[in-house]
Design an enzyme around this catalytic site. Structure first.
Site, mmCIF file in Angstrom:
data_model
loop_
_atom_site.group_PDB
_atom_site.id
_atom_site.type_symbol
_atom_site.label_atom_id
_atom_site.label_comp_id
_atom_site.label_asym_id
_atom_site.label_seq_id
_atom_site.Cartn_x
_atom_site.Cartn_y
_atom_site.Cartn_z
ATOM 1 N N HIS A 127 0.818 -1.225 0.000
ATOM 2 C CA HIS A 127 0.000 0.000 0.000
ATOM 3 C C HIS A 127 0.852 1.275 0.000
ATOM 4 O O HIS A 127 0.322 2.361 -0.247
ATOM 5 C CB HIS A 127 -0.927 0.048 1.216
ATOM 6 N N ASP A 164 -2.778 -10.710 -2.294
ATOM 7 C CA ASP A 164 -3.347 -10.141 -1.067
ATOM 8 C C ASP A 164 -4.812 -9.761 -1.336
ATOM 9 O O ASP A 164 -5.170 -9.416 -2.460
ATOM 10 C CB ASP A 164 -2.543 -8.893 -0.673
ATOM 11 N N HIS A 166 -6.312 -7.192 -0.446
ATOM 12 C CA HIS A 166 -6.422 -5.755 -0.705
ATOM 13 C C HIS A 166 -5.632 -5.390 -1.967
ATOM 14 O O HIS A 166 -4.569 -5.953 -2.213
ATOM 15 C CB HIS A 166 -5.869 -4.962 0.490
ATOM 16 N N ASP A 245 -4.557 -12.777 3.399
ATOM 17 C CA ASP A 245 -5.795 -12.300 4.020
ATOM 18 C C ASP A 245 -7.033 -12.528 3.153
ATOM 19 O O ASP A 245 -8.142 -12.148 3.556
ATOM 20 C CB ASP A 245 -5.681 -10.829 4.438
HETATM 21 ZN ZN LIG Z 1 -4.100 -7.137 2.763
#
Ligand SMILES: [Zn+2]
Length: 308
Positions: A127, A164, A166, A245
């Site tokens: 991120h 991931d 995200h 995740d």
């Molecule tokens: Zn994540």
């Protein structure tokens, strides 16, 4: 059996963002326990990560940002960079070693010392943008590693695979429209950071998945979208932003992957690497917040990196 590099650093256990924060040091202990339980101890070389240098970080981050992070390191307590992301007195050192682990991994696989590497490090990185920390991430370790492969080793084509849950907004920001880098990803959408769906650049293969999607949808995305794009790109080195995740047991998101999906996708990537990249894969830990599911899934991922 070949030996996979397993790169970590003690500072990664000292970075903490407060009681109850899901991105906690116990994550690395769980992965290590499951690596041992799977009998992989003799098949990984445990190596200590160096710090990434200012030059290495500056290939993807603004030099002023690198300096600002160093200056933000608190003498005691926590300093918040965003509502979810904080520094304790050890965090900057941990972030430097996390990025340095990926750089070291690149050096090891390009030199042929190891064919694959897993960086058991935190904070995660995908991120982090060129000038912004966010979402538990400080420096974008996978991007620092990919830039190192291109700039220091002269590779012409690399791929970044991000499974991931995200979206890896920071990695996308750094490499959008850079034809040397193919990024393929799956992520739950809508979900933090709510990016990845607005007109991505041609070198970005972003496959958003709705909440509740599981193994079938994930494997179809990989088979129908990732693998053809990887085949066209012929990466000389494959990077993996390995977040776990999207697992059904994860408390922060709503995809329904199972342990076996992480072994499966790793085998698929090993086949691409064998064909185009001399078997070279560099993987680094991103998310994964169920300690048990994270440890089990990451260990299966590492077992496939060892055995192919
Ligand atoms: Zn994540």
């Amino acid at each position: 059996m070949p030996i996979t590099a397993y790169i970590t650093h003690p500072s990664c256990l000292l970075h903490e963002m407060g009681a109850g924060h899901p991105e906690c040091p116990e994550r690395l202990a769980s992965i290590n326990d499951h690596v041992i339980a799977l009998g992989l101890d003799g098949h990984v070389a445990r190596l200590e990560a160096p710090r990434a240098t200012r030059e290495q970080l500056g290939r993807v981050h603004l030099p002023a940002y690198v300096d600002a992070i160093a200056q933000a390191s608190p003498a005691s307590g926590l300093r918040y960079l965003d509502p979810d992301t904080a520094l304790n007195p050890h965090s900057v050192d941990a972030a430097l070693h996390a990025a340095g682990a990926v750089v070291h991994a690149v050096d090891l696989v390009v030199s042929g010392a190891h064919h694959t590497a897993f960086c058991a490090v935190r904070p995660p990185g995908h991120h982090a943008e060129s000038r912004r920390a966010m979402g538990f991430c400080v420096f974008n370790s996978i991007a620092v590693g990919a830039a190192h492969a291109l700039e220091a080793h002269g590779l012409e084509r690399v791929a970044i695979v991000d499974f991931d849950v995200h979206h890896g907004n920071g990695t996308e920001e750094m490499f959008s429209d850079d034809g040397r880098v193919l990024m393929v990803s799956t992520f739950q959408y809508p979900l933090y950071p709510y990016s990845g769906v607005d007109n991505p650049a041609p070198n970005m293969v972003n496959i958003p998945l709705p909440g509740g999607a599981g193994s079938g949808e994930f494997r179809a995305a990989v088979t129908d979208h990732w693998l053809p794009a990887l085949e066209r790109h012929r990466p000389q080195l494959i990077f993996v932003s390995a977040g776990f995740d999207a697992h059904r047991e994860d408390p922060l998101a709503g995809l329904e992957l199972a342990d076996a999906d992480y072994a499966w996708v790793t085998r698929e990537l090993m086949a691409v690497a064998a064909k185009h990249a001399q078997g070279r894969i560099v993987s680094t830990l991103e998310g994964g917040y169920s300690l048990s599911a994270l440890g089990r899934s990451a260990a299966l991922h590492i077992r496939e990196l060892v055995t192919g």
